[in-house]
Design an enzyme around this catalytic site. Structure first.
Site, PDB file in Angstrom:
ATOM      1  CD  GLU A   1     -63.537  85.196 -25.312  1.00 47.91           C
ATOM      2  OE1 GLU A   1     -62.989  85.988 -24.522  1.00 47.91           O
ATOM      3  OE2 GLU A   1     -63.262  85.152 -26.529  1.00 47.91           O
TER       4      GLU A   1
ATOM      5  NE  ARG B   1     -58.820  85.057 -21.893  1.00 52.86           N
ATOM      6  CZ  ARG B   1     -58.009  85.856 -22.565  1.00 52.86           C
ATOM      7  NH1 ARG B   1     -58.456  86.990 -23.028  1.00 52.86           N
ATOM      8  NH2 ARG B   1     -56.764  85.526 -22.763  1.00 52.86           N
TER       9      ARG B   1
ATOM     10  CE  LYS C   1     -57.725  92.457 -38.783  1.00 50.27           C
ATOM     11  NZ  LYS C   1     -58.588  91.971 -37.742  1.00 50.27           N
TER      12      LYS C   1
END
Ligand SMILES: Cc1ncc(C[n+]2csc(CCOP(=O)(O)OP(=O)(O)O)c2C)c(N)n1
Length: 630
Positions: free
Chosen positions: A368, A396, A283
Site C-alpha cells: 500500500e 499503512r 491453497k
C-alpha cells in the site's frame, strides 16, 4: 469418529507423541471441521486448508506456547486454533462474541501475536527474539509468512535486520503462489524459480551433508569437497536471496508431507542464526472447489459443501462494483485514467477495470505504501491515477499520502472501499479511522455519497479536481438504484438539505443518511420536527448549509459510521467553534474503542446509529426534551 480425535486434544502436547499415521488422520479430521464450519460461518477456508499439516508439524516440533509461534495475518491459522483448545467453540467463528477469524491474545496463550494486516510477523518475531536474547531466555521463535505477505516492504525491512542480527529465528515461508489473487511481482517470480529448482537444492544439501560427514582432519578429500561446494555455490547453485541476506535456507519442502515438515522443522530449530524454511503448499488443499477456485475460496461467505456453490441471496451490485464499473465507463473517453490495487483486484472489483483496460491496470502486491507513492508519481507524470484500497489498509500508507501525494498536491483519487463497519473480519479491518487521519492533511478533499448514484457522480466530479480526493464507500450491497441515469455532476463541496425541522437537524455522512430519514419518520410521529442534511463532503465542509441549518434548528446531530474522535462530527464542531455558532451539537458515531467482529446492524443499533437508535438519542437528549416540553 474422526471428530472424536479432536476431542482428545486439549493442547498440542497431547499430540507430541503421536505417530505420523495418527497425525495424518488428525490432518483429515481438522480439514473436515474447517470445511464444515466455514460452510456455515464463511471465513478464510482456502489459506487455512493449506496450512493444516504445517500447523500440526509446528506444534509437534516446537514446544508451544513456551516457544513462540507467530502467524502472519492470522487468517490461515484455523488448524492452529483447533489444536490449541478451541475445537468446542469453533462453530462460533467470526460470530458476535465468538472466536475471531484472526488470532487474539485474549483468546489463547498460544496466540502470541495478533494481526489482520499482512507482513508484520517478521518484525514481531525479531522483537520477541531480541527480547529473549536481552533477557537471556531460551525459547524458540518461528514466524510463518505467506509469499503474498512477502511482497510488502515491511517484511523486507525486518529481514534486513534479522539477516544481520544472527539471532536464532526460523522464518517459514508458506508459498502457495497465491496472494488473494495469483501473487504478483518480481519476487514472486523468483520464488517460482526457487520452487522449480529442487534438484539444485537437493544436490547442494547432499554436498553439504557429505562435507559435514568428513572429519576436519580429512585433509585433501575435504578440500576437494569444499571446492566442489564453492563451485556449486557460485556456478550450478547460486546462493539464493535469503542466503545472501544472512539466512540459512532449507527447501523447498512439501508442505503437505508431515514427515518432511517435522524433520525439517526439527532440524531448522537447532541451527544457529536465522533460518528460512521454504514450504510449498496448495491453497484449499483437500477440498476440490477451493483447490480449483482458490481466489473465490480465499474468504468466502457460507457455501454448500457438496457443490462448492456460495449461498447468496440475490442482491444489488456492491459499492465496489459500482465504483469500478463507473471507472470503466469514464476511462473509455479518458486515456489518462489509470487504476492501482494493492493485491485486492477481486475485493475492490477492480478486476472489471483490469479486463477492460489491462494496460492501464496495476496490481502492485501487498504494498500500500508503494501504491500511494506510485500513484503520486503517475500523477506527476500527467496521468489520473485512482488507487482503490480498503480504508483499513490505507492506514499503512499514511506518510505516503501526506508526504508524497498531499504535500505535492497531486491529483490522486483514493477510492476508499470498506469505509465504515465491516462485520465478520472485526477490529483490525474496521474502516472507521480514515476521516480522522486524512482530515488533518492539507489539500486532500474527502467525500462520501449517500448511495451508489452519488458515488458515481462524485467519482466523475473527482476527475475535475486539481487536488487529491478521498472518495469513501462502504462494504456490501448498494440500494439497487438506477445506474443508467446520466452522470449529473454534484457541485463540489455541497451538501443536500433533504428535510427541514426546527427541533433538531441530523447532519449525516454516507448511507446512514437513510437511517436519519427513517429516524425522522419515527420522531415526527411523536411530535418532533426533525431536519435531515446529506453532508456529502467532509472536506471542504459545506459551511453555508451548516450555518443555515443552525439558524433554523435548535440543535444539530451529526451522524457517521466512523469514529467520533476526529471524524466528520468533529469537523462540524470545529466549524461551529471557529464561526462562534452557539448551538448544541451532538456527535453520533463510534466510540473510542476497538470494535470486534459482529454484524454491522448489531453495532449500528448498539451505538444508536440506526433509525431506532437515533430516535432514542433524540428523545433522551436533554436540551431537546426541554424544548419539546416547552
Ligand atoms: C496490509 C494488508 N493488505 C491487504 C490485506 C488483504 N489480504 C489478506 S490475506 C491476503 C493475501 C495474503 O497472501 P499470503 O501471505 O500469500 O497468504 P495466503 O492467503 O496465500 O496464505 C491479502 C492481500 C491485508 N490483510 N493486509
Amino acid at each position: 469418529m474422526e471428530e472424536n480425535m479432536l476431542d482428545l486434544i486439549q493442547s498440542p502436547s497431547d499430540i507430541r507423541n503421536w505417530s505420523v499415521a495418527q497425525l495424518e488422520k488428525l490432518a483429515a479430521a481438522l480439514r473436515q471441521v474447517i470445511i464444515e464450519t466455514t460452510a456455515q460461518t464463511g471465513g478464510h477456508i482456502g489459506a487455512s486448508l493449506g496450512t493444516v499439516e504445517l500447523a500440526i508439524a509446528l506444534h509437534y516440533a516446537y514446544n508451544t506456547p513456551s516457544d513462540k509461534l507467530i502467524w502472519d495475518i492470522g487468517h490461515q491459522a484455523y488448524a492452529h486454533k483447533l489444536l490449541t483448545g478451541r475445537y468446542q467453540e469453533f462453530g462460533t467463528l467470526r460470530q458476535l462474541n465468538g472466536l475471531s477469524g484472526f488470532l487474539k491474545r485474549r483468546e489463547s496463550e498460544y496466540d502470541v501475536w495478533e494481526a489482520g494486516h499482512a507482513s508484520t510477523s517478521l518484525s514481531a518475531a525479531m522483537g520477541m527474539a531480541s527480547a529473549r536474547d536481552l533477557r537471556k531466555q531460551h525459547y524458540k521463535v518461528a514466524a510463518v509468512i505467506g509469499d503474498g505477505a512477502l511482497t510488502a516492504g515491511m517484511a523486507w525491512e525486518a529481514m534486513n535486520q534479522i539477516g544481520q542480527s544472527k539471532t536464532n529465528l526460523v522464518m517459514v515461508v508458506n508459498d502457495n503462489s497465491m496472494s488473494i489473487a495469483p501473487n504478483v511481482g518480481a519476487f514472486s517470480h523468483y520464488l517460482t524459480e526457487l520452487r522449480s529448482a529442487p534438484a539444485y537444492t537437493r544436490m547442494k544439501q547432499e554436498v553439504e551433508q557429505l562435507l559435514d560427514a568428513v572429519p576436519v582432519f580429512g585433509g585433501s578429500i575435504r578440500k576437494t569437497l569444499e571446492r566442489t561446494k564453492d563451485v556449486l555455490h557460485h556456478a550450478v547453485i547460486p546462493r539464493n536471496v535469503f542466503e545472501e541476506l544472512g539466512f540459512k535456507y532449507y527447501g523447498p519442502v512439501d508442505g503437505h508431507s508431515l514427515t518432511d515438515l517435522i524433520s525439517v522443522l526439527r532440524n531448522a530449530q537447532t541451527v544457529e542464526g536465522p533460518v528460512v524454511v521454504h514450504v510449498i503448499t496448495q491453497k484449499g488443499h483437500g477440498y476440490l472447489p477451493a483447490e480449483q477456485r482458490p481466489g473465490e475460496f480465499h474468504g468466502p461467505g457460507p457455501f454448500e459443501i457438496e457443490s462448492g456453490q456460495f449461498i447468496k441471496k440475490p442482491q444489488p451490485p456492491s459499492y465496489s462494483h459500482v465504483f469500478s464499473q463507473t471507472l470503466v465507463d469514464l476511462a473509455h473517453g479518458h486515456p489518462e485514467i489509470v487504476v492501482i490495487t494493492a493485491a485486492m483486484p477481486d475485493g475492490t472489483k477492480l478486476d472489471l477495470f483490469q479486463k477492460a483496460f489491462p494496460e492501464r491496470f496495476f496490481d502492485v502486491g501487498i504494498a500500500e505504501q508503494h501504491a500511494a507513492t506510485f500513484a503520486a508519481g503517475l500523477a506527476a507524470g500527467g496521468m489520473r491515477p485512482v488507487f482503490a484500497v480498503y480504508s483499513t489498509f490505507l492506514q499503512r500508507a499514511y506518510d505516503q499520502v501526506v508526504h508524497d501525494v498531499c504535500h505535492q498536491d497531486l491529483p490522486v483519487i483514493f477510492g476508499i472501499d470498506r469505509a465504515g463497519l465491516v462485520g465478520a473480519d472485526g477490529a483490525t479491518h474496521q474502516g472507521i479511522y480514515d476521516i480522522s487521519f486524512l482530515r488533518a492533511v492539507p489539500n486532500i478533499e474527502i467525500a462520501m455519497g449517500k448511495d451508489e448514484q452519488e458515488l458515481r457522480q462524485l467519482l466523475a466530479g473527482a476527475f475535475d479536481r486539481p487536488h487529491p480526493v478521498a472518495l469513501r464507500y462502504p462494504r456490501g450491497a448498494t440500494r439497487g438504484l438506477d445506474l443508467t441515469l446520466p452522470l449529473k455532476p454534484i457541485p463540489w463541496g455541497t451538501g443536500e438539505w433533504l428535510e427541514h425541522g426546527r427541533d433538531v437537524t441530523i447532519v449525516a455522512l454516507g448511507p446512514v443518511v437513510y437511517q436519519a430519514l427513517a429516524a425522522r419518520e419515527i420522531l415526527e410521529a411523536e411530535g418532533y420536527h426533525v431536519g435531515v442534511i446529506n453532508a456529502r463532503f467532509v472536506k471542504p465542509l459545506d459551511t453555508a448549509l451548516l450555518g443555515a441549518a443552525a439558524a433554523e434548528s435548535r440543535a444539530l446531530l451529526t451522524l457517521e459510521e466512523h469514529a467520533v474522535a476526529g471524524g466528520f462530527g468533529s469537523a462540524v464542531n470545529e466549524w461551529a467553534n471557529a464561526a462562534q455558532v452557539a448551538i448544541p451539537i451532538f456527535n453520533a458515531g463510534l466510540p473510542d474503542e476497538f470494535i470486534d467482529h459482529g454484524a454491522v446492524d448489531y453495532y449500528l443499533n448498539l451505538f444508536e446509529l440506526n433509525a431506532d437508535g437515533l430516535a432514542r438519542r433524540v428523545r433522551n437528549w436533554l436540551p431537546l426534551k426541554k424544548t419539546a416540553e416547552r
